[in-house]
Design an enzyme around this catalytic site. Structure first.
Site, PDB file in Angstrom:
ATOM      1  N   ASP A 278       0.859  -1.178   0.000  1.00  0.00           N
ATOM      2  CA  ASP A 278       0.000   0.000   0.000  1.00  0.00           C
ATOM      3  C   ASP A 278       0.908   1.244   0.000  1.00  0.00           C
ATOM      4  OD1 ASP A 278      -2.184   1.675  -0.016  1.00  0.00           O
ATOM      5  OD2 ASP A 278      -3.258   0.615   1.557  1.00  0.00           O
TER       6      ASP A 278
HETATM    7  C1  NOJ Z   1      -4.161   3.806  -0.025  1.00  0.00           C
HETATM    8  C2  NOJ Z   1      -5.317   2.878   0.160  1.00  0.00           C
HETATM    9  O1  NOJ Z   1      -5.220   2.212   1.405  1.00  0.00           O
HETATM   10  C3  NOJ Z   1      -5.448   1.844  -0.932  1.00  0.00           C
HETATM   11  O2  NOJ Z   1      -6.674   1.176  -0.759  1.00  0.00           O
HETATM   12  C4  NOJ Z   1      -5.342   2.481  -2.285  1.00  0.00           C
HETATM   13  O3  NOJ Z   1      -5.510   1.511  -3.289  1.00  0.00           O
HETATM   14  C5  NOJ Z   1      -3.999   3.168  -2.396  1.00  0.00           C
HETATM   15  N1  NOJ Z   1      -3.918   4.213  -1.387  1.00  0.00           N
HETATM   16  C6  NOJ Z   1      -3.763   3.777  -3.776  1.00  0.00           C
HETATM   17  O4  NOJ Z   1      -4.550   4.888  -3.954  1.00  0.00           O
END
Ligand code: NOJ
Length: 734
Positions: A278
């Site tokens: 993430d």
């Molecule tokens: C953070 C989020 O937790 C995740 O779900 C998302 O896909 C990513 N950012 C990318 O935007």
């Protein structure tokens, strides 16, 4: 700009299901490519950053040098095409970029939030919605979506429960697999397919206190029997990628967790796609107190098996020194690069996958109809006293009141990056269209869901007094759920409860529709309402779906995919809990026993149980039959029940099949969903619904950590929800 003709050709190839290459050919191509790559180029493939807006000279140079393997979110189709051209034509090895984006519940056409979709219990419709999202997003050059999210959440304070597929691992797994199939289509290489991403791996939803990004403690038996199960279903559906979560899991952050990534995902499940962290989660290993510095963070991320680092740059900055100093085995780098390249090959990116069509077409009729149908199926009727709903279209005048009746952005819900706000049809629009403006009095009462001012109350009460029914639209704004949107209260925010209390005095009758991203607590409002319809954030076509349900064009058929607590103090509350040594009872002699597991000040039961939802008719369950008193480990058992429509309207019903094992080497939940089926019954019609069970359906991770069914006694239900229905029994024997 790429001529449309080229795209049409590629679309045709996609439609014909032409694979870019066979798996063996892909492996050979990867072998040939990896030996030519420098360590820097490999680390570049393992790096993703946000799209460099307007493609500066520096960005172009970096793409030429192979500094990035992937970009996420934003970038116009033309910019993406240009970045790809540079990567393919001007970089040394011509390795294409992969463009990722959060396409969570639709792209241009917005479907209900995932939690709402899960209330439809309709895998095929959920798959079709994901297919449409893939078609719309791929048309603007997106290759990869960071969806589906399948975190099991048992705490509605956590804002990301909105993105989840509910609290049940079986239902979430079935729906996650449906989404994967929808996004990825018949072949990843088709021009209108997106690679899917199972996230957030794993345990993120068990966050302490419901606070986003917080620590989780999940014993392995619970991790395997609950939290990992939907991920396994996504893996079995062929998901192309996984995203590791932000949370610390049992003392080892999920994005540096060798046990969950390398052991479970790679070694046990044989997953051969790639794993992305993430957003900055690799560098966050330092703040977690798991990595000493960036070098250590890179080492721990790569060793865990996280192939691509999202946004932070520790892999690229520190990876080379780690390999050269001998601290990091270069083979691990190669494994990661191979996994990333494998998906790029499968997507056809090396073989001239179709380039974006410059301007996305307006939402198609099919997309809008699917959005309407999914919104309609996600509506859960929680209360309907004296058959207050549906309203007759011949009704004289209605008052539409409340901050969520005409709020397109809030109706779309969290995670909408490209949704067409102008295309959103609100409940107010649709009720006006249905009845004519003259018969609809409209007053928002509050500016938004958090508004505490009573300024708008007078107009709302005026509208209510002159109407034959009040339709009160309450709930939460979109910004109150989703990432970083935890709440410490679950009530209707702002002055909504006061508004409801005053309107209820003036109204005959008051019908409440709640649009929200989580299960809320609204006991008093429900008491004052004749009917309550829970609509989640229903997306672009929520208005028509809600209006049609209120006025009886269709009977609501959504069923809760999460338990609704009576009050925040009951959280976490979920249906598939263990029994305790002193279970509380609602009736019988034990009900008066103080020394059972309950509260002094509120019932131990939920406000509405998992699986619950009413229709405009009454379904009766009877005649439960188990085909034999015993089932052997290799055998099968049929369980059936008769479902009758005992009311006066036709409707769908979601027939739910649950089991409970009474004793085992580890305690088992009081009920577990095993299967479900949607049936449609006309008034007076009855149908026998049969489920087939085999021992493998009853397998769980036992005291020895093995996945197996254990002999013993079972209860079994065919039921309208997790708290009722006729019960039978059988023995599972060796
Ligand atoms: C953070 C989020 O937790 C995740 O779900 C998302 O896909 C990513 N950012 C990318 O935007």
């Amino acid at each position: 700009m790429i001529p449309r003709l080229a795209c049409a050709g590629a679309l045709l190839a996609g439609a014909l299901g032409l694979q870019a290459a066979t798996p063996a050919e892909i492996e050979r191509k990867i072998d040939a490519l990896v030996v030519r790559m420098t360590l820097e180029e490999k680390l570049g493939q393992m790096s993703q950053t946000t799209f460099p807006g307007s493609l500066t000279d520096q960005a172009r140079d970096q793409i030429r040098q192979g500094r990035w393997g992937s970009f996420l979110n934003a970038g116009t189709p033309q910019e993406k095409a240009e970045a790809q051209r540079i990567a393919v034509k001007e970089s040394r090895l011509g390795i294409p970029l992969i463009f990722g984006q959060d396409v969570i519940h639709g792209y241009q056409t917005v479907f209900p939030i995932p939690l709402g979709q899960s209330a439809s219990w309709d895998p095929d419709l959920v798959r079709r919605a994901a297919r449409i999202a893939a078609r719309e997003a791929s048309a603007v050059g997106i290759h990869w979506t960071f969806a589906p999210m399948m975190d099991i959440a048992r705490d509605p304070r956590w804002g990301r429960i909105a993105e989840s597929l509910g609290e049940d691992p079986y239902l979430a797994g079935v729906l996650a697999a449906a989404m994967v199939r929808g996004f990825q289509g018949e072949s990843l290489a088709a021009a209108d397919s997106l690679a899917a991403c199972a996230k957030h791996y794993v345990g993120y939803g068990a966050t302490e206190g419901g606070r986003d990004y917080n620590t989780t403690w999940i014993p392995e038996v619970l991790l395997r029997n609950v939290y990992l199960r939907p991920f396994r279903a996504a893996r079995d559906a062929g998901v192309a990628s996984f995203m590791t979560a932000f949370n610390d899991l049992n003392g080892v952050p999920a994005s540096g967790n060798q046990f969950t990534v390398r052991q479970v995902l790679r070694d046990e499940w044989k997953f051969d796609g790639f794993v992305v962290s993430d957003y900055t989660a690799i560098e966050e290993l330092i703040a977690h107190g798991y990595a000493a510095d960036q070098t250590d963070a890179a080492l721990k991320g790569i060793r865990a098996g996280v192939d691509m680092e999202m946004v932070s740059t520790d892999y690229y900055d520190r990876g080379k020194a780690l390999v050269e100093s001998g601290r990091l085995d270069a083979k691990l780098i190669d494994q990661s690069v191979r996994s990333i390249l494998r998906i790029k090959y499968r997507l056809g990116l090396f073989d001239g996958r179709a380039q974006p069509v410059p301007t996305p077409a307006a939402a198609s009729a099919d997309a809008l109809e699917t959005a309407r149908k999914l919104a309609a199926e996600s509506l859960v009727l929680l209360k309907n006293q004296d058959g207050a709903l549906p309203l007759a279209k011949s009704i004289g005048k209605v008052a539409v009141i409340g901050p969520l009746a005409d709020s397109p952005v809030d109706q779309m819900g969290t995670w909408v990056l490209a949704g067409d706000v102008k295309a959103v049809r609100t409940p107010l629009n649709e009720i006006r269209r249905m009845l004519g403006e003259a018969r609809v009095a409209w007053a928002p009462g509050l500016k938004n869901s958090r508004d505490t001012s009573h300024e708008g109350f007078a107009a709302a009460l005026d509208a209510a007094r002159g109407a034959d029914a009040v339709l009160l639209f309450l709930g939460e704004e979109a910004s109150l759920s989703g990432e970083a949107s935890a709440r410490a209260f679950l009530n209707l925010p702002g002055a909504q409860e006061e508004l409801a209390a005053e309107v209820a005095q003036a109204a005959r009758p008051m019908i409440t529709v709640i649009l929200a991203g989580r299960p809320l607590t609204f006991h008093e409002v429900a008491e004052k309402s004749k009917a309550v319809l829970y609509a989640w954030h229903p997306g672009s076509m929520g208005g028509p779906a809600i209006a049609e349900a209120l006025f009886g064009d269709a009977s609501p058929s959504g069923r809760l995919s999460t338990t609704f607590p009576r009050t925040l103090g009951q959280v976490p509350i979920y249906y598939d809990h263990m029994n305790t040594g002193r279970p509380a009872a609602e009736s019988g002699t034990e009900a008066a026993n103080k020394y059972t597991s309950k509260y002094l000040d509120v019932s131990f039961t939920p406000e509405y149980p998992f699986g619950y939802g009413l229709a405009y008719t009454r379904f009766e369950y009877s005649n439960l039959k188990v085909s034999a008193p015993r089932m052997s480990m290799g055998g099968k058992l049929m369980v059936s029940a008769e479902i009758a429509n005992a009311g006066s309207r036709e409707s769908d019903e979601i027939v739910q099949f649950y089991t409970r094992q009474l004793a085992a080497s580890v305690t088992r939940p009081v009920r577990e969903l095993r299967a479900f089926r949607r049936v449609h019954l006309k008034p007076g019609e009855r149908q026998t619904v049969e489920f087939t069970l085999s021992a493998s359906d009853l397998a769980f991770y036992n005291a020895r950590g093995q996945l197996a069914a254990e002999p013993g006694k079972f209860d079994v239900w065919i039921a309208p929800d997790s708290a009722s229905g006729p019960m039978g029994t059988f023995d599972l024997v060796r």
